[in-house]
Design a protein around this motif. Structure first.
Motif, PDB file in Angstrom:
ATOM      1  N   GLN A 259       3.086   7.600  -3.072  1.00  0.00           N
ATOM      2  CA  GLN A 259       2.966   6.493  -4.121  1.00  0.00           C
ATOM      3  C   GLN A 259       1.610   6.344  -4.324  1.00  0.00           C
ATOM      4  O   GLN A 259       1.041   6.128  -5.795  1.00  0.00           O
ATOM      5  CB  GLN A 259       3.645   5.306  -3.591  1.00  0.00           C
ATOM      6  CG  GLN A 259       5.146   5.418  -3.603  1.00  0.00           C
ATOM      7  CD  GLN A 259       5.568   4.167  -3.100  1.00  0.00           C
ATOM      8  OE1 GLN A 259       6.313   3.366  -3.884  1.00  0.00           O
ATOM      9  NE2 GLN A 259       5.836   4.032  -1.782  1.00  0.00           N
TER      10      GLN A 259
ATOM     11  N   LEU B 182      10.464   8.272  -5.182  1.00  0.00           N
ATOM     12  CA  LEU B 182       9.157   7.435  -4.847  1.00  0.00           C
ATOM     13  C   LEU B 182       8.098   8.108  -6.034  1.00  0.00           C
ATOM     14  O   LEU B 182       7.138   7.271  -6.327  1.00  0.00           O
ATOM     15  CB  LEU B 182       8.267   8.094  -3.536  1.00  0.00           C
ATOM     16  CG  LEU B 182       9.259   7.636  -2.409  1.00  0.00           C
ATOM     17  CD1 LEU B 182       8.656   8.418  -1.269  1.00  0.00           C
ATOM     18  CD2 LEU B 182       9.096   6.287  -2.125  1.00  0.00           C
ATOM     19  N   GLY B 183       8.386   9.250  -6.784  1.00  0.00           N
ATOM     20  CA  GLY B 183       7.497   9.866  -7.636  1.00  0.00           C
ATOM     21  C   GLY B 183       7.979  10.245  -9.132  1.00  0.00           C
ATOM     22  O   GLY B 183       7.380  10.598  -9.967  1.00  0.00           O
TER      23      GLY B 183
ATOM     24  N   ILE C  52       2.712   0.795  -5.584  1.00  0.00           N
ATOM     25  CA  ILE C  52       3.517   0.984  -4.290  1.00  0.00           C
ATOM     26  C   ILE C  52       4.657   0.113  -4.037  1.00  0.00           C
ATOM     27  O   ILE C  52       4.460  -0.964  -4.112  1.00  0.00           O
ATOM     28  CB  ILE C  52       2.473   0.932  -3.062  1.00  0.00           C
ATOM     29  CG1 ILE C  52       1.256   1.697  -3.304  1.00  0.00           C
ATOM     30  CG2 ILE C  52       3.092   1.264  -1.651  1.00  0.00           C
ATOM     31  CD1 ILE C  52       0.177   1.319  -2.215  1.00  0.00           C
TER      32      ILE C  52
END
Ligand SMILES: NC(=O)c1ccc[n+]([C@@H]2O[C@H](COP(=O)([O-])OP(=O)(O)OC[C@H]3O[C@@H](n4cnc5c(N)ncnc54)[C@H](OP(=O)(O)O)[C@@H]3O)[C@@H](O)[C@H]2O)c1
Length: 371
Positions: free
Chosen positions: A176, A200-201, A333
Protein backbone atom coordinates in the motif's frame (compact mmCIF):
# COMPACT_ATOMS: atom_id res chain seq x y z
CA UNK A 1 -9.22 12.19 31.59
CA UNK A 2 -8.47 13.53 35.06
CA UNK A 3 -5.86 11.97 37.28
CA UNK A 4 -8.47 10.81 39.75
CA UNK A 5 -10.10 8.73 36.96
CA UNK A 6 -6.89 6.78 36.58
CA UNK A 7 -7.08 3.66 38.75
CA UNK A 8 -4.21 2.57 40.98
CA UNK A 9 -4.26 -1.03 39.78
CA UNK A 10 -4.74 -2.55 36.33
CA UNK A 11 -4.87 -5.86 34.47
CA UNK A 12 -1.87 -6.77 32.35
CA UNK A 13 -0.42 -9.79 30.55
CA UNK A 14 3.02 -10.24 32.09
CA UNK A 15 5.81 -12.35 30.59
CA UNK A 16 7.21 -14.11 33.65
CA UNK A 17 9.59 -16.66 32.08
CA UNK A 18 10.92 -18.13 28.87
CA UNK A 19 8.53 -20.47 27.09
CA UNK A 20 5.52 -20.69 24.81
CA UNK A 21 2.91 -17.99 25.55
CA UNK A 22 0.67 -20.44 27.46
CA UNK A 23 3.55 -21.14 29.87
CA UNK A 24 5.34 -17.77 29.83
CA UNK A 25 2.38 -15.40 30.25
CA UNK A 26 0.33 -14.61 33.34
CA UNK A 27 -2.77 -12.38 33.45
CA UNK A 28 -2.13 -10.25 36.53
CA UNK A 29 -5.06 -8.14 37.81
CA UNK A 30 -3.00 -6.35 40.44
CA UNK A 31 -0.38 -4.43 38.46
CA UNK A 32 0.21 -0.87 39.71
CA UNK A 33 -0.60 1.83 37.17
CA UNK A 34 2.61 3.88 36.78
CA UNK A 35 2.38 7.23 38.52
CA UNK A 36 5.95 8.51 38.20
CA UNK A 37 6.60 9.65 34.63
CA UNK A 38 10.01 10.83 33.49
CA UNK A 39 10.23 13.96 31.32
CA UNK A 40 9.18 13.09 27.76
CA UNK A 41 7.10 10.09 28.84
CA UNK A 42 3.34 9.83 28.36
CA UNK A 43 0.78 7.61 30.09
CA UNK A 44 -1.60 6.02 27.60
CA UNK A 45 -4.87 4.24 28.36
CA UNK A 46 -4.67 1.32 25.94
CA UNK A 47 -7.78 0.56 23.88
CA UNK A 48 -6.39 -2.22 21.70
CA UNK A 49 -3.06 -4.01 21.27
CA UNK A 50 -1.75 -6.10 18.38
CA UNK A 51 0.64 -9.04 18.25
CA UNK A 52 3.83 -9.36 16.23
CA UNK A 53 5.51 -12.73 15.56
CA UNK A 54 8.68 -11.44 17.22
CA UNK A 55 6.70 -11.24 20.49
CA UNK A 56 6.24 -14.98 20.87
CA UNK A 57 9.62 -15.71 19.27
CA UNK A 58 11.44 -13.68 21.94
CA UNK A 59 9.25 -15.28 24.62
CA UNK A 60 10.31 -18.74 23.43
CA UNK A 61 13.98 -17.92 22.81
CA UNK A 62 15.40 -15.30 25.15
CA UNK A 63 16.57 -16.37 28.60
CA UNK A 64 15.34 -14.30 31.57
CA UNK A 65 18.67 -12.59 32.22
CA UNK A 66 18.60 -11.04 28.72
CA UNK A 67 14.86 -10.33 28.51
CA UNK A 68 14.85 -8.91 32.07
CA UNK A 69 11.48 -10.46 32.95
CA UNK A 70 8.93 -9.99 34.37
CA UNK A 71 7.69 -7.42 31.86
CA UNK A 72 4.49 -6.48 30.08
CA UNK A 73 3.92 -8.30 26.79
CA UNK A 74 3.93 -6.85 23.25
CA UNK A 75 4.70 -3.60 21.54
CA UNK A 76 1.90 -2.18 19.37
CA UNK A 77 -1.18 -0.37 20.65
CA UNK A 78 -3.78 2.33 20.15
CA UNK A 79 -5.25 4.32 23.00
CA UNK A 80 -6.07 7.62 24.65
CA UNK A 81 -3.52 9.91 26.30
CA UNK A 82 -4.20 9.66 30.04
CA UNK A 83 -1.37 11.93 31.15
CA UNK A 84 0.47 13.98 28.52
CA UNK A 85 3.02 14.97 31.20
CA UNK A 86 3.83 18.35 29.63
CA UNK A 87 4.71 16.87 26.22
CA UNK A 88 2.98 17.88 22.98
CA UNK A 89 0.25 15.34 23.76
CA UNK A 90 -2.90 16.53 25.50
CA UNK A 91 -4.92 14.36 27.82
CA UNK A 92 -7.76 12.70 25.89
CA UNK A 93 -6.02 12.67 22.48
CA UNK A 94 -6.46 9.50 20.41
CA UNK A 95 -3.08 8.00 19.52
CA UNK A 96 -1.36 4.88 18.24
CA UNK A 97 2.21 3.87 18.75
CA UNK A 98 4.74 1.31 19.80
CA UNK A 99 7.13 0.32 22.54
CA UNK A 100 9.94 -1.50 20.72
CA UNK A 101 10.76 -4.85 22.32
CA UNK A 102 14.25 -3.63 23.31
CA UNK A 103 12.80 -0.59 25.09
CA UNK A 104 10.19 -2.78 26.78
CA UNK A 105 12.98 -4.90 28.25
CA UNK A 106 14.41 -1.76 29.87
CA UNK A 107 11.19 -0.09 31.03
CA UNK A 108 9.07 -3.27 31.57
CA UNK A 109 6.30 -1.48 29.67
CA UNK A 110 4.31 -3.12 26.90
CA UNK A 111 1.01 -3.08 25.01
CA UNK A 112 -1.04 -5.92 26.54
CA UNK A 113 -2.13 -3.85 29.51
CA UNK A 114 -4.69 -1.20 30.43
CA UNK A 115 -2.18 1.64 30.93
CA UNK A 116 1.31 1.94 29.49
CA UNK A 117 4.15 4.45 29.61
CA UNK A 118 5.64 5.40 26.26
CA UNK A 119 8.07 8.06 25.01
CA UNK A 120 6.11 10.95 23.49
CA UNK A 121 7.90 10.57 20.14
CA UNK A 122 6.78 6.93 19.83
CA UNK A 123 3.18 8.11 19.32
CA UNK A 124 1.17 9.49 16.40
CA UNK A 125 -2.35 10.86 16.22
CA UNK A 126 -4.92 8.21 15.34
CA UNK A 127 -6.87 9.57 12.36
CA UNK A 128 -10.65 9.56 12.88
CA UNK A 129 -11.19 7.23 9.89
CA UNK A 130 -9.09 4.49 11.52
CA UNK A 131 -10.53 2.48 14.41
CA UNK A 132 -8.48 1.72 17.54
CA UNK A 133 -8.38 -1.97 16.53
CA UNK A 134 -6.99 -1.05 13.09
CA UNK A 135 -4.52 1.50 14.45
CA UNK A 136 -3.25 -0.92 17.09
CA UNK A 137 -1.53 -2.99 14.42
CA UNK A 138 0.26 -0.20 12.57
CA UNK A 139 3.37 0.55 14.66
CA UNK A 140 5.99 -2.10 13.99
CA UNK A 141 4.91 -3.41 10.60
CA UNK A 142 4.02 0.05 9.27
CA UNK A 143 7.44 1.43 10.18
CA UNK A 144 9.19 -1.71 8.92
CA UNK A 145 7.45 -1.46 5.56
CA UNK A 146 8.10 2.28 5.24
CA UNK A 147 11.78 1.97 6.13
CA UNK A 148 12.18 -1.10 3.88
CA UNK A 149 10.79 0.72 0.84
CA UNK A 150 12.50 4.10 1.31
CA UNK A 151 15.52 3.68 3.65
CA UNK A 152 16.77 0.23 2.71
CA UNK A 153 15.60 -0.18 -0.89
CA UNK A 154 15.63 3.54 -1.74
CA UNK A 155 12.66 3.12 -4.08
CA UNK A 156 11.40 6.06 -6.13
CA UNK A 157 8.21 6.85 -7.99
CA UNK A 158 7.92 4.87 -11.23
CA UNK A 159 10.34 2.14 -10.11
CA UNK A 160 9.40 -1.51 -9.77
CA UNK A 161 9.45 -3.46 -6.50
CA UNK A 162 9.15 -7.21 -5.99
CA UNK A 163 7.65 -8.26 -2.64
CA UNK A 164 8.01 -11.84 -1.45
CA UNK A 165 5.63 -12.70 1.41
CA UNK A 166 3.08 -10.12 0.30
CA UNK A 167 0.35 -11.46 2.61
CA UNK A 168 2.46 -10.85 5.72
CA UNK A 169 1.52 -7.70 7.58
CA UNK A 170 4.83 -6.14 6.54
CA UNK A 171 3.93 -7.01 2.94
CA UNK A 172 0.40 -5.61 3.29
CA UNK A 173 1.80 -2.24 4.37
CA UNK A 174 4.66 -2.30 1.84
CA UNK A 175 2.24 -2.85 -1.07
CA UNK A 176 0.00 0.00 0.00
CA UNK A 177 2.87 2.39 0.77
CA UNK A 178 4.54 1.61 -2.56
CA UNK A 179 1.31 2.03 -4.46
CA UNK A 180 0.57 5.34 -2.71
CA UNK A 181 3.96 6.62 -3.88
CA UNK A 182 3.53 5.48 -7.50
CA UNK A 183 5.87 2.49 -7.26
CA UNK A 184 4.99 -0.57 -9.33
CA UNK A 185 4.66 -3.76 -7.32
CA UNK A 186 4.92 -7.41 -8.22
CA UNK A 187 3.73 -9.40 -5.24
CA UNK A 188 4.12 -13.04 -4.34
CA UNK A 189 1.80 -14.88 -1.96
CA UNK A 190 -0.13 -18.14 -1.94
CA UNK A 191 -3.21 -18.68 -4.11
CA UNK A 192 -5.21 -18.71 -0.86
CA UNK A 193 -4.27 -15.06 -0.39
CA UNK A 194 -4.49 -13.91 -4.00
CA UNK A 195 -7.69 -11.93 -3.53
CA UNK A 196 -6.47 -10.54 -0.21
CA UNK A 197 -3.21 -9.32 -1.71
CA UNK A 198 -4.64 -7.98 -4.92
CA UNK A 199 -7.37 -6.16 -3.00
CA UNK A 200 -4.60 -3.98 -1.58
CA UNK A 201 -3.56 -2.60 -4.92
CA UNK A 202 -5.90 -3.65 -7.67
CA UNK A 203 -8.15 -1.11 -9.27
CA UNK A 204 -8.72 -2.87 -12.52
CA UNK A 205 -8.03 -6.33 -13.94
CA UNK A 206 -6.45 -5.78 -17.30
CA UNK A 207 -4.79 -9.05 -18.15
CA UNK A 208 -4.86 -12.64 -16.95
CA UNK A 209 -2.58 -15.44 -18.10
CA UNK A 210 -1.60 -18.87 -16.77
CA UNK A 211 1.02 -17.76 -14.34
CA UNK A 212 0.19 -14.29 -13.18
CA UNK A 213 -2.64 -11.83 -12.75
CA UNK A 214 -2.08 -8.22 -13.70
CA UNK A 215 -3.89 -5.30 -12.16
CA UNK A 216 -3.21 -1.90 -13.60
CA UNK A 217 -4.26 1.62 -12.83
CA UNK A 218 -2.88 4.96 -13.85
CA UNK A 219 -0.29 5.12 -11.07
CA UNK A 220 0.94 1.67 -10.35
CA UNK A 221 0.30 -1.94 -11.10
CA UNK A 222 0.32 -5.03 -9.05
CA UNK A 223 1.21 -8.39 -10.49
CA UNK A 224 0.62 -11.55 -8.49
CA UNK A 225 2.78 -14.69 -8.41
CA UNK A 226 1.97 -17.75 -6.26
CA UNK A 227 5.02 -18.96 -4.30
CA UNK A 228 3.46 -22.38 -3.59
CA UNK A 229 2.88 -23.22 -7.27
CA UNK A 230 6.29 -22.35 -8.66
CA UNK A 231 9.77 -21.70 -7.42
CA UNK A 232 9.85 -17.93 -7.38
CA UNK A 233 13.49 -17.63 -8.43
CA UNK A 234 12.88 -19.95 -11.41
CA UNK A 235 9.73 -18.06 -12.37
CA UNK A 236 11.44 -14.67 -12.16
CA UNK A 237 14.56 -15.93 -13.97
CA UNK A 238 12.35 -17.08 -16.84
CA UNK A 239 10.12 -13.99 -16.73
CA UNK A 240 12.35 -11.08 -15.74
CA UNK A 241 10.63 -7.72 -15.96
CA UNK A 242 11.91 -5.14 -18.43
CA UNK A 243 13.55 -3.16 -16.99
CA UNK A 244 14.54 -5.39 -14.09
CA UNK A 245 13.19 -4.78 -10.57
CA UNK A 246 14.77 -1.85 -8.75
CA UNK A 247 14.34 -3.54 -5.38
CA UNK A 248 13.32 -6.84 -3.81
CA UNK A 249 11.69 -7.05 -0.39
CA UNK A 250 11.60 -10.38 1.40
CA UNK A 251 8.78 -9.59 3.85
CA UNK A 252 8.63 -13.20 5.11
CA UNK A 253 12.22 -13.91 6.17
CA UNK A 254 13.88 -16.68 4.22
CA UNK A 255 12.15 -17.83 1.09
CA UNK A 256 14.28 -20.27 -0.93
CA UNK A 257 17.89 -19.13 -0.81
CA UNK A 258 17.75 -19.14 -4.62
CA UNK A 259 15.71 -15.90 -4.66
CA UNK A 260 18.80 -13.94 -3.60
CA UNK A 261 21.35 -16.22 -5.30
CA UNK A 262 19.73 -15.70 -8.72
CA UNK A 263 18.78 -12.07 -8.21
CA UNK A 264 21.16 -10.73 -10.86
CA UNK A 265 18.77 -12.18 -13.44
CA UNK A 266 15.82 -10.02 -12.33
CA UNK A 267 17.24 -7.28 -10.04
CA UNK A 268 18.81 -4.29 -11.78
CA UNK A 269 22.50 -3.49 -11.17
CA UNK A 270 22.58 -1.27 -8.09
CA UNK A 271 19.24 -2.73 -6.98
CA UNK A 272 19.05 -3.93 -3.37
CA UNK A 273 17.63 -7.12 -1.87
CA UNK A 274 16.27 -6.35 1.61
CA UNK A 275 15.01 -8.93 4.07
CA UNK A 276 13.04 -8.65 7.30
CA UNK A 277 15.55 -11.13 8.67
CA UNK A 278 16.35 -14.56 7.30
CA UNK A 279 15.33 -17.12 9.90
CA UNK A 280 14.55 -20.84 9.95
CA UNK A 281 10.76 -21.16 10.22
CA UNK A 282 11.12 -24.91 10.72
CA UNK A 283 14.01 -27.33 11.22
CA UNK A 284 14.14 -28.13 7.50
CA UNK A 285 14.97 -24.47 6.77
CA UNK A 286 18.43 -24.61 8.36
CA UNK A 287 20.25 -25.68 5.15
CA UNK A 288 18.44 -22.84 3.28
CA UNK A 289 19.66 -20.37 5.87
CA UNK A 290 23.25 -21.62 5.68
CA UNK A 291 23.13 -21.45 1.87
CA UNK A 292 21.88 -17.85 2.05
CA UNK A 293 24.48 -16.84 4.63
CA UNK A 294 27.20 -18.33 2.41
CA UNK A 295 25.89 -16.37 -0.60
CA UNK A 296 25.82 -13.18 1.45
CA UNK A 297 29.42 -13.38 2.61
CA UNK A 298 31.01 -14.89 -0.53
CA UNK A 299 32.96 -12.18 -2.38
CA UNK A 300 31.91 -11.57 -5.98
CA UNK A 301 35.38 -12.60 -7.22
CA UNK A 302 34.63 -16.05 -5.75
CA UNK A 303 31.29 -16.22 -7.54
CA UNK A 304 29.27 -14.29 -4.93
CA UNK A 305 26.04 -12.50 -5.80
CA UNK A 306 26.56 -9.11 -7.44
CA UNK A 307 23.63 -7.53 -5.63
CA UNK A 308 23.63 -5.93 -2.19
CA UNK A 309 21.83 -7.78 0.62
CA UNK A 310 20.34 -5.60 3.39
CA UNK A 311 18.99 -6.71 6.77
CA UNK A 312 16.04 -4.57 7.85
CA UNK A 313 16.06 -3.52 11.46
CA UNK A 314 13.06 -1.35 12.30
CA UNK A 315 13.64 1.74 14.41
CA UNK A 316 11.25 4.31 15.81
CA UNK A 317 11.30 7.43 13.68
CA UNK A 318 8.66 10.06 14.39
CA UNK A 319 8.81 11.50 10.87
CA UNK A 320 8.18 8.05 9.38
CA UNK A 321 5.34 7.50 11.86
CA UNK A 322 3.79 10.81 10.78
CA UNK A 323 4.13 9.91 7.07
CA UNK A 324 2.24 6.68 7.80
CA UNK A 325 -0.36 8.62 9.77
CA UNK A 326 -0.93 10.86 6.71
CA UNK A 327 -1.44 7.86 4.44
CA UNK A 328 -3.87 6.38 6.96
CA UNK A 329 -5.80 9.67 7.19
CA UNK A 330 -6.15 9.90 3.41
CA UNK A 331 -7.21 6.25 3.17
CA UNK A 332 -4.16 5.32 1.08
CA UNK A 333 -3.22 2.74 3.68
CA UNK A 334 -5.98 0.62 5.06
CA UNK A 335 -4.85 -1.58 7.97
CA UNK A 336 -6.06 -5.18 7.61
CA UNK A 337 -7.21 -7.23 10.59
CA UNK A 338 -7.01 -11.01 10.67
CA UNK A 339 -8.86 -11.53 13.94
CA UNK A 340 -9.85 -9.77 17.16
CA UNK A 341 -9.71 -11.33 20.64
CA UNK A 342 -10.98 -10.32 24.07
CA UNK A 343 -8.32 -9.25 26.56
CA UNK A 344 -8.85 -12.42 28.61
CA UNK A 345 -8.41 -14.52 25.43
CA UNK A 346 -4.93 -13.24 24.56
CA UNK A 347 -3.52 -16.78 24.66
CA UNK A 348 -5.87 -17.72 21.80
CA UNK A 349 -4.53 -14.72 19.90
CA UNK A 350 -1.00 -16.10 20.34
CA UNK A 351 -2.20 -19.52 19.11
CA UNK A 352 -3.43 -17.82 15.95
CA UNK A 353 -0.17 -15.90 15.53
CA UNK A 354 1.88 -19.07 15.90
CA UNK A 355 0.06 -20.73 12.98
CA UNK A 356 1.99 -18.33 10.71
CA UNK A 357 -1.13 -18.09 8.54
CA UNK A 358 -2.66 -14.78 9.65
CA UNK A 359 -3.75 -12.41 6.91
CA UNK A 360 -3.62 -9.05 8.62
CA UNK A 361 -3.03 -8.14 12.24
CA UNK A 362 -4.11 -10.15 15.25
CA UNK A 363 -5.70 -7.68 17.64
CA UNK A 364 -6.51 -7.95 21.34
CA UNK A 365 -9.15 -5.51 22.56
CA UNK A 366 -8.17 -4.09 25.90
CA UNK A 367 -11.25 -1.87 26.07
CA UNK A 368 -14.15 -4.08 24.93
CA UNK A 369 -16.31 -1.08 24.02
CA UNK A 370 -14.11 0.20 21.14
CA UNK A 371 -14.27 -0.77 17.45
N1 LIG B 1 13.54 -6.91 10.85
C1 LIG B 1 12.57 -6.22 11.43
O1 LIG B 1 12.80 -5.11 11.93
C2 LIG B 1 11.19 -6.82 11.44
C3 LIG B 1 10.09 -6.01 11.78
C4 LIG B 1 8.82 -6.56 11.71
C5 LIG B 1 8.65 -7.91 11.36
N2 LIG B 1 9.74 -8.67 11.08
C6 LIG B 1 9.61 -10.09 10.67
O2 LIG B 1 8.90 -10.05 9.44
C7 LIG B 1 8.21 -11.29 9.26
C8 LIG B 1 6.78 -10.99 8.88
O3 LIG B 1 6.11 -10.43 9.99
P1 LIG B 1 4.55 -10.16 9.89
O4 LIG B 1 4.07 -9.72 11.21
O5 LIG B 1 4.30 -9.30 8.73
O6 LIG B 1 4.05 -11.65 9.60
P2 LIG B 1 2.59 -12.25 9.57
O7 LIG B 1 1.60 -11.18 9.24
O8 LIG B 1 2.36 -13.04 10.82
O9 LIG B 1 2.73 -13.29 8.34
C9 LIG B 1 1.72 -14.24 8.10
C10 LIG B 1 1.68 -14.49 6.59
O10 LIG B 1 2.87 -15.19 6.20
C11 LIG B 1 2.56 -15.94 5.02
N3 LIG B 1 3.49 -17.03 4.83
C12 LIG B 1 3.62 -18.15 5.58
N4 LIG B 1 4.58 -18.95 5.06
C13 LIG B 1 5.06 -18.33 3.96
C14 LIG B 1 6.07 -18.65 3.00
N5 LIG B 1 6.77 -19.78 3.07
N6 LIG B 1 6.29 -17.78 2.01
C15 LIG B 1 5.60 -16.61 1.92
N7 LIG B 1 4.63 -16.26 2.79
C16 LIG B 1 4.37 -17.11 3.80
C17 LIG B 1 1.17 -16.46 5.33
O11 LIG B 1 0.47 -16.63 4.11
P3 LIG B 1 0.26 -18.13 3.48
O12 LIG B 1 -0.49 -18.90 4.50
O13 LIG B 1 -0.50 -17.92 2.25
O14 LIG B 1 1.62 -18.67 3.22
C18 LIG B 1 0.52 -15.36 6.16
O15 LIG B 1 -0.37 -14.58 5.39
C19 LIG B 1 8.35 -12.05 10.59
O16 LIG B 1 9.39 -12.98 10.45
C20 LIG B 1 8.75 -10.95 11.57
O17 LIG B 1 9.45 -11.45 12.69
C21 LIG B 1 11.01 -8.16 11.12
Amino acid sequence: MTSNEIPQKQKAWIVVKRGKPKDALVLDADVPVPTELKPGEVLVKVQAAALNPIGYKLMCMLPNFIAKRPLTAESDFAGIVANGNGTKWLDGEAVFGLIPYGLGMKTKQGALTEYTVVPADHLATRPANVTPAQAAGVGIVGLTAWQAVFDYLKMEEGQHLFIYGASTSVGVFAIQIAKAKGIKVTASASERNREFVTSLGADDVSHVDNSAWYFINSQAYLQFVDYTKQDIATYLSQNPPTPKFHGILDAFGLPNASLYANSEKYLAPGGIYASVGPQPHRLGDVPKLLELLFDMVRPTWLGGVKRKFAFISVKVDTEDLNEIQDLLATGKISPRIDSVYKFEDALQAYDRSMTGRATGKIVVKVDPSVD
